[in-house]
Design a protein around this motif. Structure first.
Motif, mmCIF file in Angstrom:
data_model
loop_
_atom_site.group_PDB
_atom_site.id
_atom_site.type_symbol
_atom_site.label_atom_id
_atom_site.label_comp_id
_atom_site.label_asym_id
_atom_site.label_seq_id
_atom_site.Cartn_x
_atom_site.Cartn_y
_atom_site.Cartn_z
ATOM 1 N N LEU A 80 -82.991 7.021 -18.434
ATOM 2 C CA LEU A 80 -82.248 5.756 -18.454
ATOM 3 C C LEU A 80 -82.962 4.749 -19.341
ATOM 4 O O LEU A 80 -84.179 4.554 -19.232
ATOM 5 C CB LEU A 80 -82.140 5.190 -17.032
ATOM 6 N N PRO B 16 -74.352 -0.370 -8.276
ATOM 7 C CA PRO B 16 -75.229 0.006 -9.388
ATOM 8 C C PRO B 16 -76.357 0.933 -8.930
ATOM 9 O O PRO B 16 -76.783 1.820 -9.676
ATOM 10 C CB PRO B 16 -75.779 -1.333 -9.898
ATOM 11 N N PHE C 27 -65.988 -5.332 -14.543
ATOM 12 C CA PHE C 27 -64.741 -4.712 -14.073
ATOM 13 C C PHE C 27 -63.800 -4.445 -15.244
ATOM 14 O O PHE C 27 -63.047 -3.465 -15.228
ATOM 15 C CB PHE C 27 -64.069 -5.568 -12.999
ATOM 16 N N ALA D 280 -64.994 -1.232 -16.639
ATOM 17 C CA ALA D 280 -64.596 -0.099 -15.785
ATOM 18 C C ALA D 280 -63.096 0.181 -15.911
ATOM 19 O O ALA D 280 -62.671 1.342 -15.959
ATOM 20 C CB ALA D 280 -64.968 -0.394 -14.327
ATOM 21 N N TRP E 194 -66.755 -0.305 -22.919
ATOM 22 C CA TRP E 194 -67.618 0.637 -22.199
ATOM 23 C C TRP E 194 -69.054 0.580 -22.705
ATOM 24 O O TRP E 194 -69.995 0.876 -21.975
ATOM 25 C CB TRP E 194 -67.059 2.059 -22.295
ATOM 26 N N HIS F 15 -69.787 6.348 -7.007
ATOM 27 C CA HIS F 15 -70.009 5.090 -7.741
ATOM 28 C C HIS F 15 -68.696 4.402 -8.123
ATOM 29 O O HIS F 15 -68.510 3.213 -7.867
ATOM 30 C CB HIS F 15 -70.847 5.382 -8.996
ATOM 31 N N GLY F 16 -67.779 5.156 -8.735
ATOM 32 C CA GLY F 16 -66.510 4.571 -9.196
ATOM 33 C C GLY F 16 -65.674 4.048 -8.038
ATOM 34 O O GLY F 16 -65.216 2.902 -8.055
ATOM 35 N N TRP G 32 -64.571 0.177 -7.190
ATOM 36 C CA TRP G 32 -63.211 -0.365 -7.036
ATOM 37 C C TRP G 32 -63.041 -1.051 -5.692
ATOM 38 O O TRP G 32 -62.315 -2.041 -5.580
ATOM 39 C CB TRP G 32 -62.159 0.734 -7.251
ATOM 40 N N PHE H 145 -69.512 -10.070 -13.538
ATOM 41 C CA PHE H 145 -68.738 -9.058 -12.806
ATOM 42 C C PHE H 145 -67.358 -8.878 -13.418
ATOM 43 O O PHE H 145 -66.847 -7.755 -13.501
ATOM 44 C CB PHE H 145 -68.622 -9.402 -11.316
ATOM 45 N N ILE I 289 -78.188 4.168 -10.814
ATOM 46 C CA ILE I 289 -79.585 4.041 -11.259
ATOM 47 C C ILE I 289 -80.412 5.166 -10.630
ATOM 48 O O ILE I 289 -81.232 5.801 -11.298
ATOM 49 C CB ILE I 289 -80.137 2.630 -10.916
ATOM 50 N N HIS J 109 -71.534 -1.178 -20.387
ATOM 51 C CA HIS J 109 -71.439 -0.962 -18.934
ATOM 52 C C HIS J 109 -72.812 -0.739 -18.278
ATOM 53 O O HIS J 109 -73.118 -1.344 -17.247
ATOM 54 C CB HIS J 109 -70.510 0.223 -18.648
ATOM 55 N N VAL J 110 -73.651 0.093 -18.887
ATOM 56 C CA VAL J 110 -74.940 0.424 -18.259
ATOM 57 C C VAL J 110 -75.894 -0.773 -18.314
ATOM 58 O O VAL J 110 -76.477 -1.172 -17.287
ATOM 59 C CB VAL J 110 -75.555 1.670 -18.940
ATOM 60 N N GLY K 295 -74.628 -3.429 -16.049
ATOM 61 C CA GLY K 295 -74.752 -2.978 -14.659
ATOM 62 C C GLY K 295 -76.181 -3.129 -14.152
ATOM 63 O O GLY K 295 -76.397 -3.580 -13.021
ATOM 64 N N ILE K 296 -77.162 -2.796 -14.997
ATOM 65 C CA ILE K 296 -78.570 -2.937 -14.579
ATOM 66 C C ILE K 296 -78.918 -4.429 -14.455
ATOM 67 O O ILE K 296 -79.621 -4.847 -13.532
ATOM 68 C CB ILE K 296 -79.513 -2.225 -15.576
ATOM 69 N N LEU L 118 -65.414 -2.672 -4.199
ATOM 70 C CA LEU L 118 -66.047 -3.981 -4.423
ATOM 71 C C LEU L 118 -65.065 -4.931 -5.123
ATOM 72 O O LEU L 118 -64.932 -6.098 -4.738
ATOM 73 C CB LEU L 118 -67.332 -3.805 -5.256
HETATM 74 C C1 HEM Z 1 -72.529 -3.869 -10.342
HETATM 75 C C2 HEM Z 1 -72.544 -3.027 -11.327
HETATM 76 C C3 HEM Z 1 -71.490 -1.966 -11.596
HETATM 77 C C4 HEM Z 1 -70.154 -1.943 -11.285
HETATM 78 C C5 HEM Z 1 -69.318 -2.998 -10.563
HETATM 79 C C6 HEM Z 1 -69.623 -0.671 -11.798
HETATM 80 C C7 HEM Z 1 -68.315 -0.251 -11.645
HETATM 81 C C8 HEM Z 1 -67.817 0.953 -12.070
HETATM 82 C C9 HEM Z 1 -66.492 1.440 -11.811
HETATM 83 C C10 HEM Z 1 -65.415 0.693 -11.020
HETATM 84 C C11 HEM Z 1 -66.378 2.664 -12.398
HETATM 85 C C12 HEM Z 1 -65.145 3.584 -12.383
HETATM 86 C C13 HEM Z 1 -64.428 3.562 -13.716
HETATM 87 C C14 HEM Z 1 -63.272 4.557 -13.721
HETATM 88 O O1 HEM Z 1 -62.551 4.630 -12.693
HETATM 89 O O2 HEM Z 1 -63.089 5.215 -14.740
HETATM 90 C C15 HEM Z 1 -67.647 2.971 -13.024
HETATM 91 C C16 HEM Z 1 -67.937 4.143 -13.712
HETATM 92 C C17 HEM Z 1 -69.174 4.456 -14.222
HETATM 93 N N1 HEM Z 1 -70.307 3.665 -14.169
HETATM 94 FE FE1 HEM Z 1 -70.465 1.845 -13.307
HETATM 95 N N2 HEM Z 1 -70.642 0.019 -12.389
HETATM 96 C C18 HEM Z 1 -71.804 -0.724 -12.274
HETATM 97 C C19 HEM Z 1 -73.063 -0.361 -12.731
HETATM 98 C C20 HEM Z 1 -73.373 0.817 -13.389
HETATM 99 C C21 HEM Z 1 -74.707 1.214 -13.806
HETATM 100 C C22 HEM Z 1 -75.981 0.397 -13.559
HETATM 101 C C23 HEM Z 1 -74.573 2.426 -14.418
HETATM 102 C C24 HEM Z 1 -75.644 3.321 -15.034
HETATM 103 C C25 HEM Z 1 -76.937 3.227 -14.784
HETATM 104 C C26 HEM Z 1 -73.165 2.797 -14.404
HETATM 105 C C27 HEM Z 1 -72.631 3.955 -14.946
HETATM 106 C C28 HEM Z 1 -71.327 4.368 -14.806
HETATM 107 C C29 HEM Z 1 -70.825 5.643 -15.294
HETATM 108 C C30 HEM Z 1 -71.618 6.706 -16.049
HETATM 109 C C31 HEM Z 1 -69.471 5.685 -14.928
HETATM 110 C C32 HEM Z 1 -68.458 6.834 -15.208
HETATM 111 C C33 HEM Z 1 -68.552 7.918 -14.187
HETATM 112 C C34 HEM Z 1 -68.212 7.459 -12.769
HETATM 113 O O3 HEM Z 1 -67.055 7.026 -12.519
HETATM 114 O O4 HEM Z 1 -69.113 7.490 -11.906
HETATM 115 N N3 HEM Z 1 -72.468 1.786 -13.749
HETATM 116 N N4 HEM Z 1 -68.508 1.906 -12.810
#
Ligand code: HEM
Ligand code: HEM
Length: 178
Positions: free
Chosen positions: A117, A103, A29, A32, A49, A142-143, A147, A25, A107, A52-53, A56-57, A149
Protein backbone atom coordinates in the motif's frame (compact mmCIF):
# COMPACT_ATOMS: atom_id res chain seq x y z
CA UNK A 1 -15.44 31.48 18.75
CA UNK A 2 -13.90 28.79 21.00
CA UNK A 3 -11.43 26.22 19.70
CA UNK A 4 -12.90 23.67 22.11
CA UNK A 5 -16.52 22.49 22.31
CA UNK A 6 -18.90 24.00 24.89
CA UNK A 7 -22.26 22.63 26.13
CA UNK A 8 -24.09 25.08 23.81
CA UNK A 9 -22.09 24.62 20.58
CA UNK A 10 -19.31 22.72 18.83
CA UNK A 11 -15.98 24.61 18.75
CA UNK A 12 -13.88 25.58 15.75
CA UNK A 13 -11.82 22.37 15.58
CA UNK A 14 -14.87 20.05 15.78
CA UNK A 15 -16.60 22.10 13.06
CA UNK A 16 -13.57 22.17 10.78
CA UNK A 17 -13.32 18.39 11.13
CA UNK A 18 -17.08 17.85 10.67
CA UNK A 19 -17.53 20.04 7.57
CA UNK A 20 -14.12 19.29 6.04
CA UNK A 21 -14.76 15.57 6.35
CA UNK A 22 -18.35 15.96 5.07
CA UNK A 23 -16.93 17.46 1.83
CA UNK A 24 -14.26 14.78 1.54
CA UNK A 25 -16.87 12.03 2.11
CA UNK A 26 -18.95 13.52 -0.69
CA UNK A 27 -15.93 13.19 -3.02
CA UNK A 28 -15.29 9.64 -1.75
CA UNK A 29 -18.89 8.54 -2.39
CA UNK A 30 -18.73 10.15 -5.85
CA UNK A 31 -15.64 8.05 -6.55
CA UNK A 32 -17.36 4.87 -5.29
CA UNK A 33 -20.51 5.64 -7.31
CA UNK A 34 -18.43 6.10 -10.49
CA UNK A 35 -16.69 2.77 -9.79
CA UNK A 36 -20.07 1.08 -9.36
CA UNK A 37 -22.01 2.72 -12.20
CA UNK A 38 -19.63 3.50 -15.06
CA UNK A 39 -17.84 1.13 -17.45
CA UNK A 40 -14.10 0.53 -16.89
CA UNK A 41 -12.91 2.53 -19.91
CA UNK A 42 -14.92 5.65 -18.98
CA UNK A 43 -12.65 8.72 -18.44
CA UNK A 44 -14.79 10.23 -15.64
CA UNK A 45 -14.69 6.90 -13.77
CA UNK A 46 -10.91 6.81 -14.09
CA UNK A 47 -10.55 10.38 -12.76
CA UNK A 48 -12.92 9.89 -9.83
CA UNK A 49 -11.47 6.46 -8.99
CA UNK A 50 -7.84 7.67 -9.18
CA UNK A 51 -8.03 9.33 -5.73
CA UNK A 52 -10.12 6.67 -3.90
CA UNK A 53 -7.24 5.06 -1.97
CA UNK A 54 -5.36 8.27 -1.02
CA UNK A 55 -8.57 10.02 0.01
CA UNK A 56 -9.78 6.91 1.86
CA UNK A 57 -6.56 6.76 3.91
CA UNK A 58 -6.79 10.53 4.57
CA UNK A 59 -10.35 10.08 5.89
CA UNK A 60 -9.16 7.20 8.08
CA UNK A 61 -6.47 9.43 9.65
CA UNK A 62 -8.93 12.33 10.07
CA UNK A 63 -11.57 10.19 11.79
CA UNK A 64 -8.96 8.95 14.30
CA UNK A 65 -7.96 12.58 15.04
CA UNK A 66 -11.64 13.54 15.30
CA UNK A 67 -12.27 10.66 17.70
CA UNK A 68 -9.39 11.76 19.94
CA UNK A 69 -10.62 15.38 19.85
CA UNK A 70 -14.20 14.29 20.61
CA UNK A 71 -12.95 12.23 23.52
CA UNK A 72 -10.92 15.15 24.95
CA UNK A 73 -14.09 17.30 24.69
CA UNK A 74 -16.51 14.65 25.95
CA UNK A 75 -17.38 16.46 29.20
CA UNK A 76 -18.15 19.83 27.54
CA UNK A 77 -19.85 18.81 24.26
CA UNK A 78 -23.50 19.71 23.57
CA UNK A 79 -25.69 17.22 25.47
CA UNK A 80 -28.39 14.95 24.08
CA UNK A 81 -31.24 14.35 26.52
CA UNK A 82 -34.25 12.04 26.47
CA UNK A 83 -35.01 9.01 24.29
CA UNK A 84 -34.56 10.89 20.99
CA UNK A 85 -31.26 12.31 22.24
CA UNK A 86 -30.07 8.80 23.13
CA UNK A 87 -31.05 7.63 19.62
CA UNK A 88 -29.12 10.57 18.07
CA UNK A 89 -26.07 9.68 20.13
CA UNK A 90 -26.33 6.02 19.12
CA UNK A 91 -26.55 7.17 15.48
CA UNK A 92 -23.34 9.19 15.89
CA UNK A 93 -21.57 6.17 17.43
CA UNK A 94 -22.61 4.04 14.42
CA UNK A 95 -21.32 6.76 12.06
CA UNK A 96 -17.97 6.83 13.87
CA UNK A 97 -17.73 3.01 13.89
CA UNK A 98 -18.36 2.79 10.13
CA UNK A 99 -16.00 5.71 9.39
CA UNK A 100 -13.24 3.57 11.00
CA UNK A 101 -14.34 0.10 9.83
CA UNK A 102 -14.99 0.93 6.14
CA UNK A 103 -11.47 2.20 5.30
CA UNK A 104 -10.02 -0.10 7.99
CA UNK A 105 -11.07 -3.30 6.17
CA UNK A 106 -9.23 -2.26 2.99
CA UNK A 107 -6.13 -0.97 4.82
CA UNK A 108 -5.93 -4.28 6.73
CA UNK A 109 -6.25 -6.22 3.45
CA UNK A 110 -3.49 -4.11 1.85
CA UNK A 111 -1.19 -4.70 4.87
CA UNK A 112 -1.47 -8.45 4.30
CA UNK A 113 -1.38 -8.41 0.51
CA UNK A 114 1.21 -9.16 -2.17
CA UNK A 115 0.69 -5.66 -3.61
CA UNK A 116 1.35 -3.51 -0.53
CA UNK A 117 0.00 0.00 0.00
CA UNK A 118 1.24 3.50 -0.91
CA UNK A 119 -0.10 6.81 0.35
CA UNK A 120 0.59 9.74 -2.00
CA UNK A 121 3.56 7.81 -3.38
CA UNK A 122 4.97 6.85 0.06
CA UNK A 123 5.16 3.13 0.77
CA UNK A 124 3.20 2.31 3.92
CA UNK A 125 3.16 -1.47 3.58
CA UNK A 126 5.64 -3.12 1.20
CA UNK A 127 4.35 -6.00 -0.95
CA UNK A 128 4.46 -9.37 0.86
CA UNK A 129 5.60 -12.56 -0.80
CA UNK A 130 2.28 -14.24 -0.11
CA UNK A 131 -1.11 -12.95 1.02
CA UNK A 132 -2.42 -13.47 4.54
CA UNK A 133 -5.95 -14.85 4.10
CA UNK A 134 -7.58 -13.65 7.36
CA UNK A 135 -6.44 -10.09 6.64
CA UNK A 136 -8.22 -10.17 3.26
CA UNK A 137 -11.52 -11.58 4.55
CA UNK A 138 -13.14 -8.42 6.04
CA UNK A 139 -12.47 -6.45 2.83
CA UNK A 140 -15.13 -8.60 1.11
CA UNK A 141 -17.62 -6.34 2.90
CA UNK A 142 -15.84 -3.01 2.22
CA UNK A 143 -18.19 -1.92 -0.60
CA UNK A 144 -21.42 -3.02 1.12
CA UNK A 145 -20.44 -1.38 4.42
CA UNK A 146 -19.43 1.75 2.47
CA UNK A 147 -22.92 1.96 0.95
CA UNK A 148 -24.53 1.38 4.36
CA UNK A 149 -22.44 4.31 5.67
CA UNK A 150 -23.71 6.44 2.75
CA UNK A 151 -27.33 5.59 3.66
CA UNK A 152 -26.80 6.41 7.34
CA UNK A 153 -25.18 9.74 6.33
CA UNK A 154 -28.30 10.52 4.25
CA UNK A 155 -30.47 9.73 7.29
CA UNK A 156 -28.21 11.94 9.44
CA UNK A 157 -28.59 14.88 7.02
CA UNK A 158 -32.37 14.36 6.88
CA UNK A 159 -32.55 14.40 10.70
CA UNK A 160 -30.32 17.49 11.03
CA UNK A 161 -32.01 19.57 8.31
CA UNK A 162 -35.53 18.08 8.12
CA UNK A 163 -36.29 17.14 11.73
CA UNK A 164 -34.22 19.62 13.76
CA UNK A 165 -34.00 22.67 11.51
CA UNK A 166 -37.25 22.73 9.51
CA UNK A 167 -39.67 20.77 11.74
CA UNK A 168 -38.63 21.26 15.40
CA UNK A 169 -36.66 24.49 14.85
CA UNK A 170 -34.68 23.63 17.99
CA UNK A 171 -31.32 25.13 17.02
CA UNK A 172 -29.50 21.76 16.84
CA UNK A 173 -28.16 22.60 13.37
CA UNK A 174 -26.80 25.94 14.64
CA UNK A 175 -24.65 24.11 17.21
CA UNK A 176 -22.58 22.95 14.25
CA UNK A 177 -22.93 26.08 12.06
CA UNK A 178 -23.04 29.36 13.97
C1 HEM B 1 -13.97 6.22 4.37
C2 HEM B 1 -13.32 5.79 3.34
C3 HEM B 1 -13.90 4.93 2.23
C4 HEM B 1 -15.18 4.82 1.76
C5 HEM B 1 -16.44 5.56 2.23
C6 HEM B 1 -15.16 3.84 0.67
C7 HEM B 1 -16.27 3.42 -0.03
C8 HEM B 1 -16.28 2.47 -1.01
C9 HEM B 1 -17.45 1.95 -1.66
C10 HEM B 1 -18.89 2.38 -1.36
C11 HEM B 1 -17.04 1.02 -2.58
C12 HEM B 1 -17.94 0.19 -3.51
C13 HEM B 1 -17.89 0.71 -4.93
C14 HEM B 1 -18.70 -0.18 -5.86
O1 HEM B 1 -19.81 -0.61 -5.45
O2 HEM B 1 -18.23 -0.42 -6.97
C15 HEM B 1 -15.60 0.94 -2.50
C16 HEM B 1 -14.80 0.09 -3.27
C17 HEM B 1 -13.45 -0.04 -3.12
N1 HEM B 1 -12.65 0.65 -2.23
FE1 HEM B 1 -13.26 2.03 -0.88
N2 HEM B 1 -13.88 3.39 0.52
C18 HEM B 1 -13.08 4.01 1.46
C19 HEM B 1 -11.72 3.81 1.65
C20 HEM B 1 -10.92 2.95 0.91
C21 HEM B 1 -9.51 2.70 1.16
C22 HEM B 1 -8.69 3.34 2.28
C23 HEM B 1 -9.11 1.80 0.22
C24 HEM B 1 -7.74 1.17 0.00
C25 HEM B 1 -6.78 1.13 0.91
C26 HEM B 1 -10.25 1.48 -0.63
C27 HEM B 1 -10.23 0.61 -1.71
C28 HEM B 1 -11.34 0.21 -2.42
C29 HEM B 1 -11.30 -0.79 -3.48
C30 HEM B 1 -10.07 -1.52 -4.00
C31 HEM B 1 -12.63 -0.93 -3.92
C32 HEM B 1 -13.15 -1.88 -5.04
C33 HEM B 1 -13.39 -3.26 -4.53
C34 HEM B 1 -14.46 -3.34 -3.45
O3 HEM B 1 -15.65 -3.01 -3.72
O4 HEM B 1 -14.12 -3.71 -2.30
N3 HEM B 1 -11.34 2.20 -0.16
N4 HEM B 1 -15.16 1.83 -1.54
C1 HEM C 1 -25.01 18.36 4.75
C2 HEM C 1 -24.40 17.47 5.52
C3 HEM C 1 -24.46 17.43 7.03
C4 HEM C 1 -25.21 18.15 7.93
C5 HEM C 1 -26.25 19.23 7.66
C6 HEM C 1 -24.81 17.70 9.27
C7 HEM C 1 -25.29 18.22 10.47
C8 HEM C 1 -24.85 17.89 11.71
C9 HEM C 1 -25.25 18.53 12.96
C10 HEM C 1 -26.25 19.68 13.08
C11 HEM C 1 -24.60 17.92 13.98
C12 HEM C 1 -24.73 18.22 15.49
C13 HEM C 1 -25.77 17.27 16.00
C14 HEM C 1 -26.01 17.30 17.47
O1 HEM C 1 -25.36 18.02 18.23
O2 HEM C 1 -26.87 16.52 17.88
C15 HEM C 1 -23.78 16.86 13.41
C16 HEM C 1 -22.99 16.00 14.13
C17 HEM C 1 -22.31 14.93 13.59
N1 HEM C 1 -22.19 14.63 12.26
FE1 HEM C 1 -23.02 15.67 10.71
N2 HEM C 1 -23.88 16.69 9.15
C18 HEM C 1 -23.62 16.51 7.80
C19 HEM C 1 -22.73 15.60 7.27
C20 HEM C 1 -22.07 14.62 7.98
C21 HEM C 1 -21.25 13.57 7.40
C22 HEM C 1 -20.98 13.39 5.90
C23 HEM C 1 -20.81 12.79 8.42
C24 HEM C 1 -19.96 11.57 8.42
C25 HEM C 1 -19.66 10.83 7.39
C26 HEM C 1 -21.32 13.37 9.67
C27 HEM C 1 -21.10 12.86 10.94
C28 HEM C 1 -21.46 13.47 12.13
C29 HEM C 1 -21.09 13.00 13.46
C30 HEM C 1 -20.29 11.74 13.78
C31 HEM C 1 -21.62 13.93 14.38
C32 HEM C 1 -21.50 13.89 15.92
C33 HEM C 1 -20.65 15.04 16.39
C34 HEM C 1 -19.17 14.84 16.13
O3 HEM C 1 -18.56 13.99 16.77
O4 HEM C 1 -18.60 15.54 15.28
N3 HEM C 1 -22.08 14.47 9.35
N4 HEM C 1 -23.94 16.86 12.02
Amino acid sequence: MHLQDTPSRYGLISRALHWGMALLFLAQFASAAAHWALPRENALRETLWSYHVDLGITLFILVLLRGVWGFINLQRRPEHSGAIGAAAQAGHVVLYALMVIVPGTRILAAAGSDRGLSYFGMTIFPARESEIAWMQAPSEFHGELGWILALIVLGHIAMAVGWHHLWRRDGALQRMTS
